[in-house]
Design an enzyme around this catalytic site. Structure first.
Site, PDB file in Angstrom:
ATOM      1  N   TYR A 136       0.812  -1.211   0.000  1.00 16.37           N
ATOM      2  CA  TYR A 136       0.000   0.000   0.000  1.00 16.37           C
ATOM      3  C   TYR A 136       0.850   1.266   0.000  1.00 16.37           C
ATOM      4  O   TYR A 136       0.334   2.366   0.198  1.00 16.37           O
ATOM      5  CB  TYR A 136      -0.923   0.031   1.222  1.00 16.37           C
ATOM      6  CG  TYR A 136      -1.928  -1.094   1.301  1.00 16.37           C
ATOM      7  CD1 TYR A 136      -2.047  -2.044   0.292  1.00 16.37           C
ATOM      8  CD2 TYR A 136      -2.771  -1.225   2.399  1.00 16.37           C
ATOM      9  CE1 TYR A 136      -2.956  -3.075   0.368  1.00 16.37           C
ATOM     10  CE2 TYR A 136      -3.695  -2.248   2.477  1.00 16.37           C
ATOM     11  CZ  TYR A 136      -3.784  -3.179   1.467  1.00 16.37           C
ATOM     12  OH  TYR A 136      -4.700  -4.204   1.552  1.00 16.37           O
ATOM     13  N   LYS A 183       4.748 -14.418   4.443  1.00 23.99           N
ATOM     14  CA  LYS A 183       4.720 -15.441   3.399  1.00 23.99           C
ATOM     15  C   LYS A 183       6.144 -15.601   2.877  1.00 23.99           C
ATOM     16  O   LYS A 183       6.409 -15.562   1.667  1.00 23.99           O
ATOM     17  CB  LYS A 183       3.750 -15.042   2.281  1.00 23.99           C
ATOM     18  CG  LYS A 183       3.412 -16.172   1.308  1.00 23.99           C
ATOM     19  CD  LYS A 183       2.720 -17.361   1.968  1.00 23.99           C
ATOM     20  CE  LYS A 183       2.343 -18.414   0.915  1.00 23.99           C
ATOM     21  NZ  LYS A 183       1.863 -19.664   1.540  1.00 23.99           N
ATOM     22  N   ASP A 216      -1.503 -17.899   4.998  1.00 27.50           N
ATOM     23  CA  ASP A 216      -2.602 -18.820   4.719  1.00 27.50           C
ATOM     24  C   ASP A 216      -2.897 -19.708   5.920  1.00 27.50           C
ATOM     25  O   ASP A 216      -4.052 -19.941   6.279  1.00 27.50           O
ATOM     26  CB  ASP A 216      -2.326 -19.649   3.470  1.00 27.50           C
ATOM     27  CG  ASP A 216      -0.908 -20.223   3.416  1.00 27.50           C
ATOM     28  OD1 ASP A 216      -0.071 -19.850   4.261  1.00 27.50           O
ATOM     29  OD2 ASP A 216      -0.634 -21.032   2.513  1.00 27.50           O
ATOM     30  N   ASP A 240      -4.461  -6.025   6.834  1.00 26.78           N
ATOM     31  CA  ASP A 240      -5.760  -5.537   6.380  1.00 26.78           C
ATOM     32  C   ASP A 240      -6.745  -6.699   6.256  1.00 26.78           C
ATOM     33  O   ASP A 240      -7.880  -6.648   6.744  1.00 26.78           O
ATOM     34  CB  ASP A 240      -5.577  -4.832   5.035  1.00 26.78           C
ATOM     35  CG  ASP A 240      -6.808  -4.069   4.584  1.00 26.78           C
ATOM     36  OD1 ASP A 240      -7.779  -3.972   5.359  1.00 26.78           O
ATOM     37  OD2 ASP A 240      -6.795  -3.565   3.447  1.00 26.78           O
ATOM     38  N   ASP A 244      -9.940  -7.950   9.135  1.00 23.72           N
ATOM     39  CA  ASP A 244     -11.345  -8.044   8.743  1.00 23.72           C
ATOM     40  C   ASP A 244     -11.892  -9.442   9.022  1.00 23.72           C
ATOM     41  O   ASP A 244     -13.042  -9.599   9.467  1.00 23.72           O
ATOM     42  CB  ASP A 244     -11.511  -7.705   7.266  1.00 23.72           C
ATOM     43  CG  ASP A 244     -11.501  -6.211   6.997  1.00 23.72           C
ATOM     44  OD1 ASP A 244     -11.232  -5.446   7.942  1.00 23.72           O
ATOM     45  OD2 ASP A 244     -11.758  -5.806   5.852  1.00 23.72           O
TER      46      ASP A 244
END
Length: 362
Positions: A136, A183, A216, A240, A244
């Site tokens: 971002y 990751k 994951d 992010d 959520d």
């Protein structure tokens, strides 16, 4: 900061933003904390549509010299791209260097959780998200735009400085453990940097239990047993998404609060995780809890921990009694829910007993 240390800037914003900010401001008023509100009604989509800029240098100066900022929501369906939202949120996060995004998640009542196993519902954790780097950061570009040969690149920017300080922040808000999520097996360069910084941070904070998960696996673990986590720390995009997901496990975005912080400068931007929700704007059914709980984080940030706890207990009491908006299974309006919280706060000794986790980054 300026000598005007009790001034709080408020950005109601768009859509349901002004509707949920109103009861949050009423909470600040009833607590009589001695703060003065500086409301920036002009920072919204209408201003952006008419001038091409929603946040002027003068607005930014008012925000920078205030003690903290409370934001409702920004976003408008008339604007097809994200330039407007980025011009407000990304500008504030970058200009004020609000590198730590702090999202506490608590299950307010068992009936709000979609988890089938009731022994795994007691969610009380924090997602700590690096807030100024990663995907971002805005670094990248495209060429041959609109053609079949179009190439688009977004850079996952990571620095030793940025990663190290968010890891240290995560340890500063932990009670018992910190789990780093990345990751590194697939995103090698950034992953290796995160892993080196992580091992250095673990050595600096030997008193905590620590663990590592790929993103994951972390998503799967959050769904199967969110009670396993105390603090999760991760990069901008993973944070992010995971925050959520965790919010959904605890009742939805209507109860999800957040803080954007720089502990060194004491700057803070506090906002509900939800967006401007234009589909329900003006209907009077928007859930104000996320804004009220974001105000509680702001109150704690100002040094009023007891009062912040009282706000959280007032929300918990409203949820327990089923006096909530339709998204949580109730029938009350935004204003009616706000009135319920205020009534709880006006009860004798409302601010006496300490509640559960609450830390806005001292």
């Amino acid at each position: 900061m300026s000598g005007d240390s009790k001034r709080i800037t408020v950005i109601p914003g768009d859509g349901i933003g002004p509707e949920v900010i109103e009861p949050a401001l009423a909470v600040l008023d009833v607590l009589a904390l001695g703060v003065r509100l500086d409301v920036l009604d002009q920072v919204n989509a209408e201003t952006y549509l008419s001038t091409g800029s929603a946040l002027s240098p003068a607005d930014l100066d008012r925000i920078r010299t205030s003690e903290a900022t409370l934001l409702g929501a920004v976003g408008d369906p008339r604007l097809g791209d994200t330039a407007y939202v980025r011009s407000v949120l990304t500008t504030l996060r970058s200009e004020l260097d609000l590198y730590a995004n702090y999202r506490p998640v608590r299950l307010w009542h068992d009936r709000l959780s979609p988890l089938r196993d009731d022994t795994r519902r007691a969610i009380d954790c924090v997602i700590v998200r690096e807030n100024t780097e990663g995907l971002y950061s805005g670094v990248g570009g495209s060429t041959r735009t609109g053609s079949p040969q179009e190439i688009a690149i977004d850079v996952d920017l990571n620095t030793h400085h940025g990663v190290s300080r968010i890891l240290d922040f995560a340890f500063s808000v932990a009670r018992r453990s910190v789990c780093v999520v990345d990751k590194a097996n697939a995103v090698r360069n950034g992953g290796q940097l995160w892993q080196r910084c992580w091992h250095e941070a673990v050595e600096r904070h030997p008193q905590f239990d620590t663990s590592h998960l790929y993103v994951d696996a972390a998503a799967m673990k959050l769904v199967t047993d969110p009670t396993a986590f105390d603090v999760i720390v991760t990069n901008n995009s993973y944070g992010d998404i995971l925050s959520d997901l965790t919010a959904a496990l605890a009742g939805g975005l209507g109860v999800a609060a957040s803080a954007n912080l720089n502990p060194a400068t004491r700057q803070g931007l506090f906002e509900p995780v939800h967006g401007s929700a234009p589909d329900i704007a003006g209907t009077g059914i928007a859930n104000p809890f996320a804004a009220i709980l974001s105000a509680a984080l702001l109150i704690e940030h100002l040094g009023h921990a007891e009062e912040a706890d009282a706000v959280r207990r007032a929300v918990a009491a409203a949820v327990e009694a089923g006096r909530v908006t339709p998204d949580l299974g109730g029938s009350l309006s935004t204003k009616e829910v706000g009135a319920v919280v205020l009534a709880e706060l006006r009860q004798p000794n409302a601010g006496r007993t300490r509640g559960r986790r609450c830390h806005a980054g001292a």
